[in-house]
Enzyme design. Structure first.
Site, PDB file in Angstrom:
ATOM      1  N   HIS A   1       0.874  -1.172   0.000  1.00  0.00           N
ATOM      2  CA  HIS A   1       0.000   0.000   0.000  1.00  0.00           C
ATOM      3  C   HIS A   1       0.913   1.224   0.000  1.00  0.00           C
ATOM      4  O   HIS A   1       2.011   1.172   0.559  1.00  0.00           O
ATOM      5  CB  HIS A   1      -0.823   0.088   1.279  1.00  0.00           C
ATOM      6  CG  HIS A   1      -1.744  -1.060   1.528  1.00  0.00           C
ATOM      7  ND1 HIS A   1      -1.359  -2.213   2.145  1.00  0.00           N
ATOM      8  CD2 HIS A   1      -3.060  -1.200   1.251  1.00  0.00           C
ATOM      9  CE1 HIS A   1      -2.383  -3.027   2.240  1.00  0.00           C
ATOM     10  NE2 HIS A   1      -3.425  -2.451   1.700  1.00  0.00           N
TER      11      HIS A   1
ATOM     12  N   ASP B   1       2.257   1.825   3.393  1.00  0.00           N
ATOM     13  CA  ASP B   1       3.195   0.837   3.965  1.00  0.00           C
ATOM     14  C   ASP B   1       4.622   1.338   3.793  1.00  0.00           C
ATOM     15  O   ASP B   1       5.524   0.977   4.546  1.00  0.00           O
ATOM     16  CB  ASP B   1       3.117  -0.517   3.240  1.00  0.00           C
ATOM     17  CG  ASP B   1       1.772  -1.183   3.362  1.00  0.00           C
ATOM     18  OD1 ASP B   1       0.999  -0.809   4.262  1.00  0.00           O
ATOM     19  OD2 ASP B   1       1.489  -2.090   2.538  1.00  0.00           O
TER      20      ASP B   1
ATOM     21  N   MET C   1       2.544  -5.738  -7.701  1.00  0.00           N
ATOM     22  CA  MET C   1       1.202  -5.229  -7.382  1.00  0.00           C
ATOM     23  C   MET C   1       1.302  -4.101  -6.351  1.00  0.00           C
ATOM     24  O   MET C   1       2.164  -4.122  -5.485  1.00  0.00           O
ATOM     25  CB  MET C   1       0.360  -6.386  -6.836  1.00  0.00           C
ATOM     26  CG  MET C   1      -1.028  -6.038  -6.365  1.00  0.00           C
ATOM     27  SD  MET C   1      -1.111  -5.511  -4.641  1.00  0.00           S
ATOM     28  CE  MET C   1      -1.757  -6.987  -3.863  1.00  0.00           C
TER      29      MET C   1
ATOM     30  N   GLU D   1     -10.967  -6.716  -4.895  1.00  0.00           N
ATOM     31  CA  GLU D   1     -10.850  -7.779  -3.884  1.00  0.00           C
ATOM     32  C   GLU D   1     -12.081  -7.785  -2.987  1.00  0.00           C
ATOM     33  O   GLU D   1     -12.230  -6.920  -2.122  1.00  0.00           O
ATOM     34  CB  GLU D   1      -9.586  -7.561  -3.044  1.00  0.00           C
ATOM     35  CG  GLU D   1      -9.411  -8.640  -1.996  1.00  0.00           C
ATOM     36  CD  GLU D   1      -8.142  -8.461  -1.172  1.00  0.00           C
ATOM     37  OE1 GLU D   1      -7.199  -7.789  -1.634  1.00  0.00           O
ATOM     38  OE2 GLU D   1      -8.112  -9.009  -0.058  1.00  0.00           O
TER      39      GLU D   1
ATOM     40  N   LYS E   1     -14.787  -8.924  -0.046  1.00  0.00           N
ATOM     41  CA  LYS E   1     -14.766  -9.440   1.320  1.00  0.00           C
ATOM     42  C   LYS E   1     -16.163  -9.200   1.892  1.00  0.00           C
ATOM     43  O   LYS E   1     -16.741  -8.144   1.657  1.00  0.00           O
ATOM     44  CB  LYS E   1     -13.708  -8.691   2.133  1.00  0.00           C
ATOM     45  CG  LYS E   1     -13.507  -9.222   3.543  1.00  0.00           C
ATOM     46  CD  LYS E   1     -12.343  -8.519   4.247  1.00  0.00           C
ATOM     47  CE  LYS E   1     -12.147  -9.091   5.636  1.00  0.00           C
ATOM     48  NZ  LYS E   1     -11.048  -8.442   6.363  1.00  0.00           N
TER      49      LYS E   1
ATOM     50  N   GLU F   1      -9.596 -13.595  -2.458  1.00  0.00           N
ATOM     51  CA  GLU F   1      -8.810 -14.029  -1.297  1.00  0.00           C
ATOM     52  C   GLU F   1      -9.465 -15.235  -0.647  1.00  0.00           C
ATOM     53  O   GLU F   1     -10.666 -15.231  -0.373  1.00  0.00           O
ATOM     54  CB  GLU F   1      -8.670 -12.891  -0.280  1.00  0.00           C
ATOM     55  CG  GLU F   1      -7.958 -13.374   0.990  1.00  0.00           C
ATOM     56  CD  GLU F   1      -7.582 -12.286   1.960  1.00  0.00           C
ATOM     57  OE1 GLU F   1      -7.086 -11.223   1.514  1.00  0.00           O
ATOM     58  OE2 GLU F   1      -7.784 -12.496   3.171  1.00  0.00           O
TER      59      GLU F   1
ATOM     60  N   HIS G   1     -11.428 -14.557   2.531  1.00  0.00           N
ATOM     61  CA  HIS G   1     -12.640 -13.763   2.402  1.00  0.00           C
ATOM     62  C   HIS G   1     -13.820 -14.603   1.902  1.00  0.00           C
ATOM     63  O   HIS G   1     -14.932 -14.488   2.430  1.00  0.00           O
ATOM     64  CB  HIS G   1     -12.390 -12.576   1.471  1.00  0.00           C
ATOM     65  CG  HIS G   1     -11.355 -11.629   2.008  1.00  0.00           C
ATOM     66  ND1 HIS G   1     -10.912 -10.542   1.298  1.00  0.00           N
ATOM     67  CD2 HIS G   1     -10.679 -11.603   3.180  1.00  0.00           C
ATOM     68  CE1 HIS G   1     -10.001  -9.889   2.019  1.00  0.00           C
ATOM     69  NE2 HIS G   1      -9.844 -10.526   3.154  1.00  0.00           N
TER      70      HIS G   1
ATOM     71  N   ASP H   1      -5.022 -13.720  -3.637  1.00  0.00           N
ATOM     72  CA  ASP H   1      -4.536 -13.592  -2.258  1.00  0.00           C
ATOM     73  C   ASP H   1      -4.694 -14.944  -1.562  1.00  0.00           C
ATOM     74  O   ASP H   1      -5.814 -15.384  -1.263  1.00  0.00           O
ATOM     75  CB  ASP H   1      -5.339 -12.523  -1.493  1.00  0.00           C
ATOM     76  CG  ASP H   1      -4.798 -11.116  -1.714  1.00  0.00           C
ATOM     77  OD1 ASP H   1      -3.880 -10.954  -2.556  1.00  0.00           O
ATOM     78  OD2 ASP H   1      -5.280 -10.185  -1.047  1.00  0.00           O
TER      79      ASP H   1
ATOM     80  N   ASP I   1     -11.595 -12.415  10.515  1.00  0.00           N
ATOM     81  CA  ASP I   1     -10.595 -12.481   9.447  1.00  0.00           C
ATOM     82  C   ASP I   1      -9.243 -12.909  10.028  1.00  0.00           C
ATOM     83  O   ASP I   1      -8.594 -12.141  10.730  1.00  0.00           O
ATOM     84  CB  ASP I   1     -10.488 -11.078   8.829  1.00  0.00           C
ATOM     85  CG  ASP I   1      -9.536 -11.016   7.666  1.00  0.00           C
ATOM     86  OD1 ASP I   1      -9.179 -12.073   7.121  1.00  0.00           O
ATOM     87  OD2 ASP I   1      -9.145  -9.896   7.298  1.00  0.00           O
TER      88      ASP I   1
ATOM     89  N   ASP J   1      -6.467 -14.572   8.280  1.00  0.00           N
ATOM     90  CA  ASP J   1      -5.269 -14.456   7.435  1.00  0.00           C
ATOM     91  C   ASP J   1      -4.172 -15.425   7.880  1.00  0.00           C
ATOM     92  O   ASP J   1      -3.015 -15.040   8.105  1.00  0.00           O
ATOM     93  CB  ASP J   1      -4.729 -13.009   7.443  1.00  0.00           C
ATOM     94  CG  ASP J   1      -5.664 -12.037   6.733  1.00  0.00           C
ATOM     95  OD1 ASP J   1      -6.450 -12.477   5.873  1.00  0.00           O
ATOM     96  OD2 ASP J   1      -5.603 -10.838   7.038  1.00  0.00           O
TER      97      ASP J   1
ATOM     98  N   ASP K   1      -1.398 -13.231   1.217  1.00  0.00           N
ATOM     99  CA  ASP K   1      -1.929 -12.132   2.023  1.00  0.00           C
ATOM    100  C   ASP K   1      -2.296 -12.705   3.384  1.00  0.00           C
ATOM    101  O   ASP K   1      -3.458 -12.975   3.676  1.00  0.00           O
ATOM    102  CB  ASP K   1      -3.142 -11.494   1.357  1.00  0.00           C
ATOM    103  CG  ASP K   1      -3.581 -10.257   2.128  1.00  0.00           C
ATOM    104  OD1 ASP K   1      -2.771  -9.772   2.949  1.00  0.00           O
ATOM    105  OD2 ASP K   1      -4.713  -9.799   1.936  1.00  0.00           O
TER     106      ASP K   1
HETATM  107  C1  GLT Z   1      -5.658  -5.764   4.355  1.00  0.00           C
HETATM  108  C2  GLT Z   1      -6.714  -6.751   3.933  1.00  0.00           C
HETATM  109  C3  GLT Z   1      -6.299  -7.542   2.759  1.00  0.00           C
HETATM  110  C4  GLT Z   1      -6.107  -6.731   1.514  1.00  0.00           C
HETATM  111  C5  GLT Z   1      -5.000  -5.763   1.618  1.00  0.00           C
HETATM  112  C6  GLT Z   1      -5.000  -4.893   0.393  1.00  0.00           C
HETATM  113  S1  GLT Z   1      -4.967  -4.878   3.087  1.00  0.00           S
HETATM  114  O1  GLT Z   1      -4.628  -6.407   5.019  1.00  0.00           O
HETATM  115  O2  GLT Z   1      -6.990  -7.620   5.038  1.00  0.00           O
HETATM  116  O3  GLT Z   1      -7.179  -8.584   2.490  1.00  0.00           O
HETATM  117  O4  GLT Z   1      -5.731  -7.610   0.488  1.00  0.00           O
HETATM  118  O5  GLT Z   1      -5.574  -3.653   0.609  1.00  0.00           O
HETATM  119 MN    MN Z   2      -6.315  -9.635   0.764  1.00  0.00          MN
HETATM  120 MN    MN Z   3      -7.881 -11.121   4.735  1.00  0.00          MN
END
Ligand code: GLT
Ligand code: MN
Ligand code: MN
Length: 386
Positions: free
Chosen positions: A55, A58, A89, A182, A184, A218, A221, A246, A256, A258, A287
């Site tokens: 980002h 970042d 990206m 993306e 979610k 993702e 998500h 992702d 969430d 991750d 991600d």
């Molecule tokens: C954030 C989010 C991710 C996205 C990123 C891109 S930022 O961490 O949880 O799923 O991909 O903005």
């Molecule tokens: Mn993501």
């Molecule tokens: Mn996520």
């Protein structure tokens, strides 16, 4: 060399925000200090990654002066060159600043919407300067808790206006960029706009430049939405819209998470890899982040684990295709029709004949397709006994 050791040819990427995650959650303070982006570049290169994504904020804190920005970017570029990493990206942070608390492109306040577009243009300039070819739009704050705000239709229109504007900006600048939305379903908002891959696919068709907009699905998500990631990826591939991906992991019905790729749903991870290996040639982006319990060593163990698991599953995907018993079970699953080729070509005569055809349904009702055996063969392959 260990066949599962990653190399840049595998095209694995991480975000600065992923390995740089400091372990903050809604109930607790950070458990790790922030990482210097140039240190991240060095470590990711050492582990065999191909690239690093970011980002705007970042790398360059919001509000930096032009000279500060240039100094930070020059130092980061030097690190990329020194370690042979690329930035495939880039994206915009449109969620941390309280100004975006009720949305960025979908804020009810037009000043916020304008600011979000301006911030994204500057972030695009930065991404392109670093070599990015894919620009991700995760609408973190694009959503609502209160539908009494009466903006459900306007929000989609504002989202569309912003993406149309930004497509024109990218084209006007001569940028070689594709946009990847993306989806979610929720978190941080109660309900996010464009919550799933399917809804984003429908929305893209309404844009002014649909050809330059695709998806960045993702795993976590779609799983949060109670959906299957391989099914979502297949829908994106079918639409020619899998522009980025992702990878991570997630327990269904949880916040969430991750998690490290393959940490939770190995079969989902396997069928994801099978699809990607056969139908996708972009970077494999993780991600995800290390568990909050971990220190910096744990972060690099997490990153190495994502890549290693992907490579092990890619090897399993090749074996899945090469396994004669699996091939035979797959062939038996699909049955041709001796009385007509597929796909049928419509003519009035064909339709009349098809309607009149006497189907022998009893054997079709009784036929077992062999899916139990096929699934068990897959499990045995994954568990390493075949
Ligand atoms: C954030 C989010 C991710 C996205 C990123 C891109 S930022 O961490 O949880 O799923 O991909 O903005
Ligand atoms: Mn993501
Ligand atoms: Mn996520």
């Amino acid at each position: 060399m260990d066949p599962y050791t990653p190399t840049p040819a595998d095209r694995f990427t991480f975000g600065l925000w992923t390995v740089g995650n400091v372990g903050r959650d809604p109930f607790g303070e950070p458990t790790r200090p922030p990482l210097d982006p140039t240190h991240t570049v060095a470590k990711l290169a050492e582990l065999g990654a191909y690239g690093v994504n970011l980002h705007d904020a970042d790398l360059v804190p919001d509000g930096s002066s032009a000279s500060e920005r240039d100094r930070i970017v020059a130092r980061f570029k030097r690190a990329l060159d020194d370690h042979g990493l690329v930035v495939p990206m880039a994206t915009t942070n449109l969620f941390t600043d309280p100004v975006f608390k009720d949305g960025a492109f979908t804020s009810a306040d037009a000043r916020v919407r304008h600011y979000a577009i301006a911030k994204t243009m500057r972030a695009m300039d930065l991404g392109v300067e670093l070599g990015a070819r894919t620009y991700v739009f995760w609408g973190g704050r694009e959503g609502a808790e209160v539908d009494g705000g009466d903006k459900l239709l306007d929000a989609l229109a504002w989202y569309r206006d912003a993406l149309d504007y930004l497509s024109d900006y990218a084209r006007g600048q001569g940028y070689d960029l594709r946009f990847a939305l993306e989806p979610k379903p929720n978190e941080p908002r109660g309900h996010a706009f464009l919550p799933t891959v399917g809804s984003a696919l429908g929305f893209i068709a309404t844009l002014q430049h649909p050809e330059m907009v695709g998806l960045n699905p993702e795993l976590a998500h779609e799983t949060m939405a109670g959906l299957s990631f391989p099914h979502a990826i297949a829908a994106a591939i079918d639409a020619g819209k899998l522009f980025h991906v992702d990878l991570n992991d997630q327990i269904m019905g949880r916040f969430d998470q991750d998690l490290r790729f393959g940490a939770e749903n190995l079969k989902t991870a396997f069928f994801t890899v099978l699809l990607l290996e056969e139908h996708y040639d972009g970077p494999r982006h993780f991600d995800a982040h290390a568990l909050r319990t971990e220190d910096e060593d744990g972060v690099w163990a997490f990153a190495a684990g994502c890549m290693r698991t992907y490579k092990m599953l890619a090897e399993k995907a090749r074996r899945f295709r090469a396994d004669p018993e699996i091939a035979e079970a797959l062939a038996a699953y699909r049955a041709d029709d001796p009385d007509g080729a597929w796909p049928p070509r419509y003519t009035a005569e064909h339709a009349a004949a098809l309607k009149a055809r006497a189907f022998e349904l009893e054997p079709l009702r009784r036929r077992g397709p062999g899916l139990e055996r096929l699934d068990q063969l897959t499990v045995e392959l994954l568990l390493g006994v075949r």
